[in-house]
Every structure is written in structure tokens, then in C-alpha cells.
Design a protein around this motif. Structure first.
Motif, PDB file in Angstrom:
ATOM      1  N   ASN A 269      12.950  50.877 -13.956  1.00 55.27           N
ATOM      2  CA  ASN A 269      13.296  51.978 -14.852  1.00 55.27           C
ATOM      3  C   ASN A 269      14.190  51.530 -16.006  1.00 55.27           C
ATOM      4  OD1 ASN A 269      11.963  53.768 -13.089  1.00 55.27           O
ATOM      5  ND2 ASN A 269      13.756  53.615 -11.728  1.00 55.27           N
ATOM      6  N   GLY A 270      14.502  50.234 -16.034  1.00 57.99           N
ATOM      7  CA  GLY A 270      15.245  49.718 -17.169  1.00 57.99           C
ATOM      8  C   GLY A 270      16.740  49.662 -16.984  1.00 57.99           C
ATOM      9  N   SER A 271      17.250  50.013 -15.782  1.00 61.33           N
ATOM     10  CA  SER A 271      18.697  49.927 -15.632  1.00 61.33           C
ATOM     11  C   SER A 271      19.087  48.583 -15.030  1.00 61.33           C
ATOM     12  CB  SER A 271      19.203  51.077 -14.758  1.00 61.33           C
ATOM     13  OG  SER A 271      18.333  51.303 -13.694  1.00 61.33           O
ATOM     14  N   MET A 272      20.346  48.180 -15.291  1.00 62.00           N
ATOM     15  CA  MET A 272      20.905  46.930 -14.797  1.00 62.00           C
ATOM     16  C   MET A 272      20.925  46.925 -13.270  1.00 62.00           C
ATOM     17  SD  MET A 272      22.200  44.269 -16.128  1.00 62.00           S
ATOM     18  CE  MET A 272      23.637  43.413 -15.508  1.00 62.00           C
TER      19      MET A 272
ATOM     20  N   ASP B  74      11.452  37.932  -0.079  1.00 64.73           N
ATOM     21  CA  ASP B  74      10.426  38.802   0.482  1.00 64.73           C
ATOM     22  C   ASP B  74      10.227  39.999  -0.439  1.00 64.73           C
ATOM     23  OD1 ASP B  74       8.664  39.356   2.890  1.00 64.73           O
ATOM     24  OD2 ASP B  74       9.705  41.280   2.571  1.00 64.73           O
ATOM     25  N   ILE B  75       8.995  40.550  -0.413  1.00 65.44           N
ATOM     26  CA  ILE B  75       8.666  41.603  -1.364  1.00 65.44           C
ATOM     27  C   ILE B  75       9.467  42.885  -1.103  1.00 65.44           C
ATOM     28  CG2 ILE B  75       6.679  42.526  -0.084  1.00 65.44           C
ATOM     29  CD1 ILE B  75       5.365  42.484  -3.106  1.00 65.44           C
ATOM     30  N   SER B  76       9.843  43.076   0.180  1.00 68.83           N
ATOM     31  CA  SER B  76      10.611  44.297   0.473  1.00 68.83           C
ATOM     32  C   SER B  76      11.973  44.266  -0.224  1.00 68.83           C
ATOM     33  CB  SER B  76      10.779  44.457   1.981  1.00 68.83           C
ATOM     34  OG  SER B  76      11.403  43.301   2.499  1.00 68.83           O
ATOM     35  N   ASP B  77      12.596  43.067  -0.291  1.00 74.23           N
ATOM     36  CA  ASP B  77      13.866  42.918  -1.000  1.00 74.23           C
ATOM     37  C   ASP B  77      13.692  43.195  -2.488  1.00 74.23           C
ATOM     38  OD1 ASP B  77      15.339  42.363   1.212  1.00 74.23           O
ATOM     39  OD2 ASP B  77      15.299  40.173   0.966  1.00 74.23           O
ATOM     40  N   ALA B  78      12.604  42.654  -3.031  1.00 74.22           N
ATOM     41  CA  ALA B  78      12.363  42.836  -4.465  1.00 74.22           C
ATOM     42  C   ALA B  78      12.155  44.312  -4.784  1.00 74.22           C
ATOM     43  CB  ALA B  78      11.146  42.018  -4.891  1.00 74.22           C
ATOM     44  N   GLN B  79      11.393  44.985  -3.922  1.00 74.06           N
ATOM     45  CA  GLN B  79      11.149  46.413  -4.166  1.00 74.06           C
ATOM     46  C   GLN B  79      12.467  47.192  -4.173  1.00 74.06           C
ATOM     47  OE1 GLN B  79       8.210  47.002  -1.067  1.00 74.06           O
ATOM     48  NE2 GLN B  79       6.513  47.071  -2.550  1.00 74.06           N
ATOM     49  N   LYS B  80      13.385  46.800  -3.282  1.00 73.01           N
ATOM     50  CA  LYS B  80      14.688  47.470  -3.234  1.00 73.01           C
ATOM     51  C   LYS B  80      15.490  47.195  -4.503  1.00 73.01           C
ATOM     52  CE  LYS B  80      15.393  46.841   1.275  1.00 73.01           C
ATOM     53  NZ  LYS B  80      16.065  46.032   2.292  1.00 73.01           N
ATOM     54  N   VAL B  81      15.628  45.914  -4.830  1.00 76.10           N
ATOM     55  CA  VAL B  81      16.479  45.528  -5.972  1.00 76.10           C
ATOM     56  C   VAL B  81      15.936  46.097  -7.276  1.00 76.10           C
ATOM     57  CG1 VAL B  81      17.408  43.586  -7.285  1.00 76.10           C
ATOM     58  CG2 VAL B  81      17.146  43.413  -4.815  1.00 76.10           C
ATOM     59  N   LEU B  82      14.636  46.050  -7.422  1.00 79.85           N
ATOM     60  CA  LEU B  82      14.037  46.447  -8.694  1.00 79.85           C
ATOM     61  C   LEU B  82      13.658  47.927  -8.711  1.00 79.85           C
ATOM     62  CD1 LEU B  82      11.762  43.283  -9.164  1.00 79.85           C
ATOM     63  CD2 LEU B  82      14.026  43.698 -10.143  1.00 79.85           C
ATOM     64  N   ASP B  83      13.980  48.580  -7.602  1.00 76.47           N
ATOM     65  CA  ASP B  83      13.716  50.015  -7.539  1.00 76.47           C
ATOM     66  C   ASP B  83      12.220  50.316  -7.654  1.00 76.47           C
ATOM     67  OD1 ASP B  83      14.502  52.528  -7.114  1.00 76.47           O
ATOM     68  OD2 ASP B  83      15.268  52.922  -9.145  1.00 76.47           O
ATOM     69  N   MET B  84      11.408  49.515  -6.929  1.00 75.45           N
ATOM     70  CA  MET B  84       9.950  49.649  -7.031  1.00 75.45           C
ATOM     71  C   MET B  84       9.376  50.076  -5.691  1.00 75.45           C
ATOM     72  SD  MET B  84       9.101  46.181  -9.163  1.00 75.45           S
ATOM     73  CE  MET B  84       7.336  46.304  -9.062  1.00 75.45           C
TER      74      MET B  84
END
Ligand SMILES: Nc1ncnc2c1ncn2[C@@H]1O[C@H](COP(=O)(O)OP(=O)(O)O)[C@@H](O)[C@H]1O
Ligand SMILES: [Mg+2]
Lengths: 236, 424
Positions: B182-185, B211-221
Motif C-alpha cells: 500500500n506504499g507505507s514504510m 519464507d513467503i508467509s513472512d513476506a506477506q506479513k511484512v509487505l502487507d500482502m
């Protein structure tokens, strides 16, 4: 002796192109040879002896006139037909022996018979027999480079005779030989001429050869100056 | 007659040796170069498939247009459901989701101040899902040079030269800084569980793998992924199969004008790979063509020299009653024999070199220090059955062609002239 005519030259003329003009090497030659002759073309260098032998051997053809050899008109033969004529009816002997250097004496002599599709057994028999005629059967496995001049020319005779040709053409065969070897080879050829009734036709300006001939055709500047039958030979 | 010719070839080294050497060199070169080009290309394609393109790749249309910018704001959503339905529709293919992301890796010292920093290329894979086959596909286990695979959320692997540059040890914590979809830091700490060497400079210099689950969390995806990759089950890319699949899939969304509609691209359509593949094919054919031409010209000339040397022999054979056509043909037989000998020796040498280069390869990692290309750092040749004839046939052909050309001289010459060349 059979008197069948096997070589007949009628008005044979040979011209070579030289620059813009012509050079006449043979002019209006009329000659006939019978089976079993032992004859020679004699004359100085450049008189046309080799040219005439080449025409009879179907390696070349006359510019004008007709050369009939073994009943065939040389000018009318295809490459294949003239090759066949040479393969079955004509043997050549040259001034230099012209053996194929990579092949042994045996293989050099054998080659004509390979062309005739003779079986290996037939070839072996014929090759050894002809090496015997010229007295060098023990050198069958040598390479040409290991032979002396006299031996080389003997191989050349064996190679020409192995197919038992009707005509043997020998172009200055003794030019590179010493007197002893020259006589030995001429005696061998004379013997083969008697035994097999092969027609021998020489080109030469060697006195030693002339002493063996039954007939001498003197050439000069491409013309026949004299056709001479040697009388003492007729009495034999 | 054949025996007569073979005897001549074997005894007359001058006749056979030079052409045999020329053909051997040419054939060996052709085989080596072809095998090498095929091998390197195959590895490039293979690596691209594994790390980048999949055999097919699904993205949103918008993502596809901007994919160099890793535009995760344009990612696919609802990917788990989509993968289930893909798996049903195309069961011969395995489907996995991946997120590629950019950002900054910061290494803090004990007081929390920055010790080192560097731009990172993040790759988020289904590491914790064993059924995805991702760890095996990317050969991660054997690429790890220290430490181990992350076992739980918050663990990360990092490229070994990246780790060196930042002075990282196993167990160190790094902080990732980036932006969410969403564009936030956003920032997040990861613990380095291991370092990897993929043998591709581009990856080893700046990759962090989580792992992709971590990325989804961090990147809000949540339930999102940048890409879904499909791999044909036997692991080998077959363009027809990929094309069939992408045609079928894309037809489903033909009438949609949604810029977030998914679109499937096959390997060949991505990263200019079609260009490479065609280039290598063209290059191989061109090389073989040039080789045949060059060899023919050289062999034509050696044929002419050999012919001159052998005028005596040809003259004798003519006098003995062989006709010119037969002499010409026997020269061609000789050429076939010599060509075959040279081509066989050349093929054996070429195939041995290819085999050696397939097993050992050439290490070019030194040359790739600053390269960002997806290229294997050990170039290997690849043995294919094509190599059995790709050198052999041209070698034989060149020899025969060369001799046919040089033989014309003999054929055209008057018998008497050829014969007179005998006289001294
Ligand atoms: N191909 C040719 N072109 C031009 N002149 C030739 C050619 N062959 C031979 N001659 C000439 O023809 C003449 C006869 O030559 P040749 O038959 O070899 O003589 P011989 O054998 O009696 O010495 C010579 O003057 C020779 O120069
Ligand atoms: Mg002469």
C-alpha cells in the motif's frame, strides 16, 4: 606367321596449336603393322615418334586421317572405349619406368588386371608369371625406389605384358639404361615377341635397339623418309 | 580396387595426413562449440526457469507491464484459491507462489547503530511448505555454504558475498526496510540462518531469501503474491506444452478489461529467452556452414596440390587402361575414405572435449563479478545425440566437395595432355 593387320594408319596428320598458328608434328603418315612384328620408329628428337605412338595407343587422336587399331577407329572412340582398348590390347613402356611409387612391384604389375576384374588367384598367377619372364620374381614385394634402373624397366615390361596385350608400344625404352641392361631387356622383349606373338613397336634413336629390329621406319620432321625391312631378319 | 585405394591412402602419408588433420580439427571444433553453446544455453534457460520465469508465469497484466520495478502494489490476490484451481485444471504442472521485493538491509551493532547497509533483492518462497518443492528446485540445501535453512518465521538466508560485504555471521540479526503494497514504510528484523552460493553473481551479491508467509506479513500482502510460477512435472521445458497451457489460461480472461486480470506467459516469452534460443540456433547453423565452406576451400586446394603430385600416377593409370571417369570416381572414393577417417577422429576428440566440459566446465565466476545477468558461473557443455552427426556429416561433405572441385581439373584435361605431363 599370322599376317593379320592390326594397326593401319591412313593419311594420319597431327597438328598442334602453337600461338596463333599450327605446328605439324606428323604429316600424311601411311603405315600398316601385322601381328607379331618387331618394328621401330627411328629418327632424331622432335621427329614425331612419340606423337605417333600416342595416337596408336589411343592416348591422342589424329587431326586428319584415320588410325585403325585392332579394328577400331581411334578418332571415333569414347573415353571409355579407348580406355578399354588400352586395357585389353595395348601395353606401354616408357623411357622412365613410371612405376607408382607407393605400390610394390607386385601391385604395380597387378593393376591392369584389377581393372579387368580378374580374381585375386588369377591375378597372382599372371603377375608371378610375367615377373618370371623378366627374371625378377624375387623382387615382387620391393618398392620401386629400391630398384636399379634395369630392374625398374623389367618391372615396366612385366606390367605391360601381364595382360598379354596384342600390341606393345615402347617409347625410347633403353634411353636410361647402360649397354648391358639395354641388351638384356631387348633380348627379353624379343623372346616375348617370339613366344607370345605380341607386336612390338619401338620409338628410338638408340643403335642398340636398331640392331634387334625387323623393320625400321625412319621419321624426319613428321614425315616417313624410309620404311626399311631388315633383310637378315627375314631369313630367320 | 577399394583395397588398392586404401593401400595408397595408408602408404602415402602426404596424400592422407594433411586432409585428415584439417578435417579432424574442423570436426572437433564444430562438435565442441555446438556442445558448449547448447550446454551454456541450456543452463541459462534452466537457471532462468528456476529462479525467474518458471516454465510459465502468472502475473496481473499491470504487474507484467512494470515487472522490472517489482511492483508488488499490482500483485495477484487470492492466490491460494487460484493455485488450487490451477492445480485442478493443469495437474501435470506444479504451481508455486513467489514474491520478489526490493529494499534495504541494515546491520546494527550492539548499540543499535548502523554497522553496514546495502540494497537487497528479496526473494520470498514457499520454504516451509515441503510440498512446493521450492527448496529442491532452487537447490537451496546444497547451495548453503554455512548455517542451515530457516526453520521458523523470522529466519532468512543471505547471498554469501552479500554477507561478506556486510560482515555478517550466522545468528546475526539484520533489519529489512521497505514499503508495503500500500506504499507505507515497513521494517522487520530477520535472523540470518545461513549463507548461500548459487553460483550466479547476480544472486550471490544481493539476495535475501525468506519464507513467503513472512513476506506477506511484512509487505502487507495477505493472500497475495507477485507471481505464480508453474513447473512441468518432469522438470523439462517443452514449449508446445507451455504454449498450450498459456493459450488455454489466457482465453479465460480474453474479454476482461481489468488491469488486475491474471495473464500467463511462457518461459520463451520472458527475459528475451526466445531471442537467445534462436540466436544460438542461428549461430550453430552459421558456424557449421562457415566450417563446411572453409574446409571445402582448404580441401579443394590440398586436393589440387595432391592431384598435381599425382599426375604421374594418373598418367600411368590412363596408359594402363583406366578411363578418366573412373579415375575421377576413385578420387571421390578416396575422399570418402579420408573424410570418414578424419571425421571419426574429429568426432571422438570433439565428443571427449564436450564430455570433459560437461563434467568439469569452465569457471567464469571471475568474469561475472560485476554482472547482473542471470548466468551460471560455471559454463558447461552438454552432450546431445545431435553432436554425433553435426561434425561428422559436414566433415565428410567438405572433403568430398573439395575433391570433386579439384578433380574437375583432371576430368577436363585432354588425355594426351595429362599423359604427356608424365614425360621428362
Ligand atoms: N602438345 C604439343 N603442343 C605443341 N607441340 C608439340 C606438342 N607435343 C609435341 N609437340 C611437338 O611435336 C614435335 C614432335 O614431338 P614428339 O612426337 O614428342 O617427337 P619425338 O618423340 O620424336 O622426340 C616436336 O617438335 C614437339 O615439340
Ligand atoms: Mg619422344
Amino acid at each position: 606367321m599370322n599376317s593379320e593387320i592390326i594397326i593401319s594408319l591412313e593419311h594420319v596428320t597431327k597438328r598442334y596449336k602453337v600461338g596463333d598458328g599450327d605446328f605439324t608434328a606428323l604429316s600424311d603418315i601411311n603405315l600398316q603393322f601385322k601381328k607379331g612384328e618387331f618394328a621401330g620408329l627411328v629418327g632424331p628428337s622432335g621427329s614425331g615418334k612419340t606423337t605417333l605412338l600416342n595416337i596408336i595407343g589411343s592416348l591422342d587422336s589424329p587431326t586428319e586421317g584415320k588410325a585403325i587399331v585392332m579394328g577400331k577407329n581411334i578418332s571415333a572412340l569414347s573415353h571409355k572405349e579407348s580406355a578399354m582398348l588400352r586395357n585389353y590390347h595395348i601395353g606401354f613402356i616408357f623411357q622412365v619406368y613410371n612405376l607408382m611409387p607407393v605400390y610394390t612391384v607386385f601391385e604395380n604389375v597387378e593393376f591392369s588386371l584389377i581393372l579387368q576384374n580378374k580374381s585375386a588367384a588369377e591375378r597372382k598367377k599372371a603377375v608371378m608369371e610375367s615377373l618370371d619372364w623378366v627374371g625378377i620374381a624375387d623382387m615382387a614385394n620391393k618398392k620401386p625406389s629400391k630398384l636399379s634402373g634395369g630392374e625398374g624397366q623389367r618391372v615396366a615390361i612385366a606390367r605391360a605384358m601381364v595382360k598379354r596385350p596384342d600390341i606393345l608400344l615402347a617409347d625410347e625404352p633403353t634411353a636410361n639404361l647402360d649397354a648391358k641392361n639395354a641388351h638384356a631387356i631387348l633380348q627379353t622383349m624379343k623372346a616375348l615377341n617370339k613366344e607370345l606373338n605380341t607386336t612390338f613397336l619401338f620409338s628410338t634413336h638408340d643403335e642398340k635397339v636398331m640392331g634387334y629390329l625387323d623393320r625400321m621406319i625412319h621419321l624426319e620432321d613428321g614425315k616417313i623418309r624410309e620404311d626399311e625391312i631388315i633383310p637378315h631378319k627375314l631369313s630367320v | 580396387m577399394i583395397k588398392f585405394l586404401i593401400t595408397g591412402i595408408l602408404r602415402d602419408k602426404n596424400r592422407s595426413l594433411l586432409p585428415i588433420i584439417i578435417i579432424t580439427i574442423g570436426v572437433a571444433l564444430t562438435i565442441t562449440l555446438s556442445g558448449f553453446m547448447k550446454g551454456v544455453l541450456g543452463d541459462i534457460v534452466d537457471q532462468n526457469a528456476k529462479y525467474e520465469t518458471g516454465h510459465v508465469k502468472i502475473m496481473t497484466r499491470a504487474y507484467k507491464e512494470n515487472k522490472d520495478q517489482l511492483p508488488n502494489d499490482l500483485c495477484l490476490l487470492g492466490v491460494d484459491e487460484m493455485i488450487d484451481s490451477l492445480q485442478m485444471r493443469f495437474p501435470q504442472t506444479q504451481w508455486v507462489k513467489r514474491i520478489k521485493f526490493g529494499g534495504l538491509i541494515d546491520v546494527p551493532d550492539s548499540k543499535g547503530n548502523t554497522k553496514g547497509q546495502g540494497p537487497a533483492l528479496g526473494m520470498a518462497l514457499e520454504l516451509f511448505n515441503n510440498k512446493s518443492g521450492e527448496a529442491e528446485r532452487l537447490n537451496i540445501e546444497s547451495s548453503i555454504i554455512s548455517g542451515s535453512m530457516p526453520q521458523k518465521s523470522g529466519g532468512a538466508l543471505i547471498g554469501f558475498s552479500f554477507a561478506d560485504k556486510l560482515g555478517l555471521q550466522i545468528g546475526d540479526t539484520v533489519t529489512y526496510f521497505g514499503t508495503t503494497m500500500n506504499g507505507s514504510m515497513t521494517f522487520q528484523n530477520f535472523v540470518i540462518s545461513g549463507t548461500v552460493r548459487f553460483g550466479t553473481a547476480a544472486l550471490d551479491k544481493g539476495t535475501i531469501i525468506i519464507d513467503i508467509s513472512d513476506a506477506q506479513k511484512v509487505l502487507d500482502m495477505m493472500d497475495g503474491a507477485g507471481e505464480i510460477l508453474g513447473y512441468l512435472n518432469d522438470g523439462i521445458y517443452v514449449d508446445e506444452k507451455a504454449k498450450q497451457m498459456s493459450d488455454e489460461f489466457n482465453a479465460l480472461y480474453k474479454n476482461s478489461d481489468d488491469e488486475f486480470a491474471p495473464v500467463m506467459q511462457r518461459l520463451k516469452e520472458q527475459n528475451n529467452l526466445a531471442g537467445y534460443i534462436d540466436l544460438v540456433d542461428t549461430f550453430s547453423s552459421l558456424f557449421v556452414l562457415i566450417f563446411v565452406l572453409a574446409m571445402s576451400i582448404v580441401l579443394w586446394n590440398t586436393g589440387l596440390l595432391g592431384g598435381l603430385r599425382r599426375y604421374q600416377e594418373f598418367g600411368i593409370r590412363l596408359a594402363l587402361g583406366e578411363d578418366k571417369g573412373r579415375i575421377y570416381r576413385s578420387n571421390i572414393y578416396e575422399a570418402v575414405l579420408i573424410g570418414a577417417i578424419g571425421s571419426i577422429i574429429g568426432s571422438i576428440i570433439g565428443l571427449s572435449v564436450v564430455y570433459y566440459l560437461q563434467v568439469y566446465g569452465i569457471d567464469i565466476s571471475g568474469m561475472l563479478q560485476n554482472s547482473s545477468m542471470m548466468m551460471p558461473s560455471i559454463m558447461r557443455a552438454r552432450f546431445t545425440t545431435e553432436l554425433l552427426y553435426i561434425g561428422f556429416i559436414p566433415g565428410l561433405f567438405a572433403m568430398v566437395l573439395g575433391n570433386m572441385l579439384s578433380g574437375i581439373g583432371i576430368y577436363k584435361r585432354e588425355t594426351a595432355t595429362l599423359f604427356k605431363e608424365l614425360e621428362v
